[in-house]
Write a protein that holds these residues in place. Sequence first.
Motif, PDB file in Angstrom:
ATOM      1  N   UNK A 103      43.391  41.588  36.532  1.00 19.63           N
ATOM      2  CA  UNK A 103      43.206  41.179  37.922  1.00 19.63           C
ATOM      3  C   UNK A 103      44.342  41.670  38.801  1.00 19.63           C
ATOM      4  N   UNK A 104      45.573  41.671  38.277  1.00 21.77           N
ATOM      5  CA  UNK A 104      46.674  42.259  39.039  1.00 21.77           C
ATOM      6  C   UNK A 104      46.390  43.726  39.331  1.00 21.77           C
ATOM      7  N   UNK A 105      45.870  44.436  38.342  1.00 19.90           N
ATOM      8  CA  UNK A 105      45.565  45.859  38.513  1.00 19.90           C
ATOM      9  C   UNK A 105      44.459  46.046  39.546  1.00 19.90           C
ATOM     10  N   UNK A 106      43.378  45.300  39.400  1.00 24.63           N
ATOM     11  CA  UNK A 106      42.227  45.455  40.292  1.00 24.63           C
ATOM     12  C   UNK A 106      42.607  45.185  41.737  1.00 24.63           C
ATOM     13  N   UNK A 107      43.339  44.100  41.981  1.00 25.42           N
ATOM     14  CA  UNK A 107      43.695  43.764  43.361  1.00 25.42           C
ATOM     15  C   UNK A 107      44.775  44.701  43.902  1.00 25.42           C
ATOM     16  N   UNK A 108      45.689  45.160  43.059  1.00 26.25           N
ATOM     17  CA  UNK A 108      46.675  46.130  43.527  1.00 26.25           C
ATOM     18  C   UNK A 108      45.998  47.432  43.931  1.00 26.25           C
ATOM     19  N   UNK A 109      45.028  47.875  43.148  1.00 28.32           N
ATOM     20  CA  UNK A 109      44.300  49.092  43.495  1.00 28.32           C
ATOM     21  C   UNK A 109      43.582  48.942  44.846  1.00 28.32           C
ATOM     22  N   UNK A 110      43.218  47.705  45.176  1.00 31.58           N
ATOM     23  CA  UNK A 110      42.546  47.434  46.449  1.00 31.58           C
ATOM     24  C   UNK A 110      43.528  47.161  47.582  1.00 31.58           C
ATOM     25  N   UNK A 111      44.827  47.147  47.285  1.00 28.84           N
ATOM     26  CA  UNK A 111      45.819  46.885  48.322  1.00 28.84           C
ATOM     27  C   UNK A 111      45.875  45.433  48.752  1.00 28.84           C
ATOM     28  N   UNK A 112      45.566  44.534  47.815  1.00 27.75           N
ATOM     29  CA  UNK A 112      45.570  43.113  48.144  1.00 27.75           C
ATOM     30  C   UNK A 112      46.327  42.319  47.084  1.00 27.75           C
ATOM     31  N   UNK A 113      46.898  41.190  47.518  1.00 25.54           N
ATOM     32  CA  UNK A 113      47.552  40.269  46.590  1.00 25.54           C
ATOM     33  C   UNK A 113      46.478  39.524  45.817  1.00 25.54           C
ATOM     34  N   UNK A 114      46.662  39.435  44.524  1.00 26.63           N
ATOM     35  CA  UNK A 114      45.687  38.728  43.686  1.00 26.63           C
ATOM     36  C   UNK A 114      45.621  37.251  44.066  1.00 26.63           C
ATOM     37  N   UNK A 115      44.406  36.699  44.202  1.00 26.26           N
ATOM     38  CA  UNK A 115      44.292  35.283  44.588  1.00 26.26           C
ATOM     39  C   UNK A 115      44.650  34.346  43.450  1.00 26.26           C
ATOM     40  N   UNK A 116      44.923  33.104  43.818  1.00 27.61           N
ATOM     41  CA  UNK A 116      45.054  32.067  42.807  1.00 27.61           C
ATOM     42  C   UNK A 116      43.712  31.944  42.079  1.00 27.61           C
ATOM     43  N   UNK A 117      43.750  31.537  40.822  1.00 25.50           N
ATOM     44  CA  UNK A 117      42.525  31.503  40.019  1.00 25.50           C
ATOM     45  C   UNK A 117      41.414  30.683  40.677  1.00 25.50           C
ATOM     46  N   UNK A 118      41.801  29.584  41.307  1.00 25.91           N
ATOM     47  CA  UNK A 118      40.807  28.714  41.955  1.00 25.91           C
ATOM     48  C   UNK A 118      39.979  29.478  42.971  1.00 25.91           C
ATOM     49  N   UNK A 119      40.590  30.466  43.615  1.00 25.66           N
ATOM     50  CA  UNK A 119      39.919  31.157  44.716  1.00 25.66           C
ATOM     51  C   UNK A 119      39.349  32.515  44.315  1.00 25.66           C
ATOM     52  N   UNK A 120      39.441  32.874  43.037  1.00 31.45           N
ATOM     53  CA  UNK A 120      38.954  34.195  42.638  1.00 31.45           C
ATOM     54  C   UNK A 120      37.477  34.385  42.955  1.00 31.45           C
ATOM     55  N   UNK A 121      36.578  33.491  42.517  1.00 31.61           N
ATOM     56  CA  UNK A 121      35.162  33.697  42.865  1.00 31.61           C
ATOM     57  C   UNK A 121      34.924  33.694  44.365  1.00 31.61           C
ATOM     58  N   UNK A 122      35.608  32.794  45.072  1.00 32.48           N
ATOM     59  CA  UNK A 122      35.441  32.718  46.526  1.00 32.48           C
ATOM     60  C   UNK A 122      35.833  34.036  47.183  1.00 32.48           C
ATOM     61  N   UNK A 123      37.001  34.569  46.834  1.00 35.16           N
ATOM     62  CA  UNK A 123      37.449  35.794  47.502  1.00 35.16           C
ATOM     63  C   UNK A 123      36.549  36.972  47.170  1.00 35.16           C
ATOM     64  N   UNK A 124      36.154  37.096  45.912  1.00 32.23           N
ATOM     65  CA  UNK A 124      35.316  38.231  45.529  1.00 32.23           C
ATOM     66  C   UNK A 124      33.976  38.203  46.256  1.00 32.23           C
ATOM     67  N   UNK A 125      33.470  36.991  46.529  1.00 31.95           N
ATOM     68  CA  UNK A 125      32.165  36.885  47.190  1.00 31.95           C
ATOM     69  C   UNK A 125      32.271  36.946  48.706  1.00 31.95           C
ATOM     70  N   UNK A 126      33.326  36.342  49.239  1.00 30.78           N
ATOM     71  CA  UNK A 126      33.467  36.302  50.690  1.00 30.78           C
ATOM     72  C   UNK A 126      34.157  37.543  51.256  1.00 30.78           C
ATOM     73  N   UNK A 127      34.999  38.163  50.452  1.00 26.72           N
ATOM     74  CA  UNK A 127      35.749  39.344  50.892  1.00 26.72           C
ATOM     75  C   UNK A 127      35.703  40.379  49.763  1.00 26.72           C
ATOM     76  N   UNK A 128      34.556  41.001  49.565  1.00 26.83           N
ATOM     77  CA  UNK A 128      34.349  41.862  48.389  1.00 26.83           C
ATOM     78  C   UNK A 128      35.372  42.983  48.286  1.00 26.83           C
ATOM     79  N   UNK A 129      35.679  43.331  47.041  1.00 27.08           N
ATOM     80  CA  UNK A 129      36.522  44.477  46.746  1.00 27.08           C
ATOM     81  C   UNK A 129      35.643  45.719  46.625  1.00 27.08           C
ATOM     82  N   UNK A 130      36.049  46.785  47.267  1.00 31.60           N
ATOM     83  CA  UNK A 130      35.299  48.033  47.186  1.00 31.60           C
ATOM     84  C   UNK A 130      35.245  48.512  45.740  1.00 31.60           C
ATOM     85  N   UNK A 131      34.042  48.689  45.228  1.00 27.87           N
ATOM     86  CA  UNK A 131      33.873  49.173  43.864  1.00 27.87           C
ATOM     87  C   UNK A 131      33.891  48.106  42.799  1.00 27.87           C
ATOM     88  N   UNK A 132      34.096  46.863  43.182  1.00 27.94           N
ATOM     89  CA  UNK A 132      34.163  45.765  42.206  1.00 27.94           C
ATOM     90  C   UNK A 132      33.264  44.624  42.684  1.00 27.94           C
TER      91      UNK A 132
END
Length: 264
Positions: free
Chosen positions: A177-206
């Motif tokens: 997850x550190x790798x995926x979010x770094x590649x996207x230029x974003x700070x990795x979210x806290x675990x509680x918010x991982x599903x929320x962020x991925x759905x509300x603010x999608x990562x390009x290609x993920x």
Amino acid sequence: MPDLVLDLPAWLDADQRAVLTALAARNHEAHGDGLLGLVLSGSAGRAYATARSDLDVVVVLTDEAAAGRSTVHSPDLDEAVDAWSELCDVPAFGTEGWWFRWTYAWAPVLLDRTGGELTRAVHRQAVLTPEEADAVLLDHDRLDGWLNFVYRALKNDRDGRALEARLDAAESVAWLLDVVFALAGRVRPYNKYLPWELREHPLDGWPADPLLDLVGRLLDGDPAAVRESFALVRPACAVHDERRGHTRTTATIDGWGPELALFG
């Protein structure tokens, strides 16, 4: 006072609005122009609250006004204080302040009395410059460390060590997850918010659901998921390198040489 009008998200209820309005008035009374702004973080700031959620507010003050203030906890409100210099500081990965950077991700700015500087500073906390992304991936070894865990997971699976394989696959998740979010230029979210962020603010290609499914299968120790994660990260690193004008992440992967056969 016109400059104390709050920009409150539509999803807040009347009681929450009253608490926030009172908080702004109280801080203005205490600090006057030393009150620079308010940021709503936590679940309430992201329309992700439950009936048990409180309000998490960052009160941004001038350095002078912030002296002597500390976080105040109550059942309904956590009132954290940030001095202006602290908000403008951008902690590097691995430092004590890094963990707090995601506090500001997607967090509504309720009040900005700085002409927009505060809003820009809030946004800056949650994004990575290309140089910061390289530092996370390479200087802090999150890419190579992830490769190490997935390699060990596949070796253990090959050698019939199911529990050991499962442990290494599960441990690889945080690094992935550190790798995926770094590649996207974003700070990795806290675990509680991982599903929320991925759905509300999608990562390009993920896409959210496939990535969350992959995470779940990695936690279960599925060797197919380990290989799938490698098959996704490798081309993403190539894209990152092309964008950055170097070959550093690709070289890190290629540096594993013959050992990469295990990932096939």
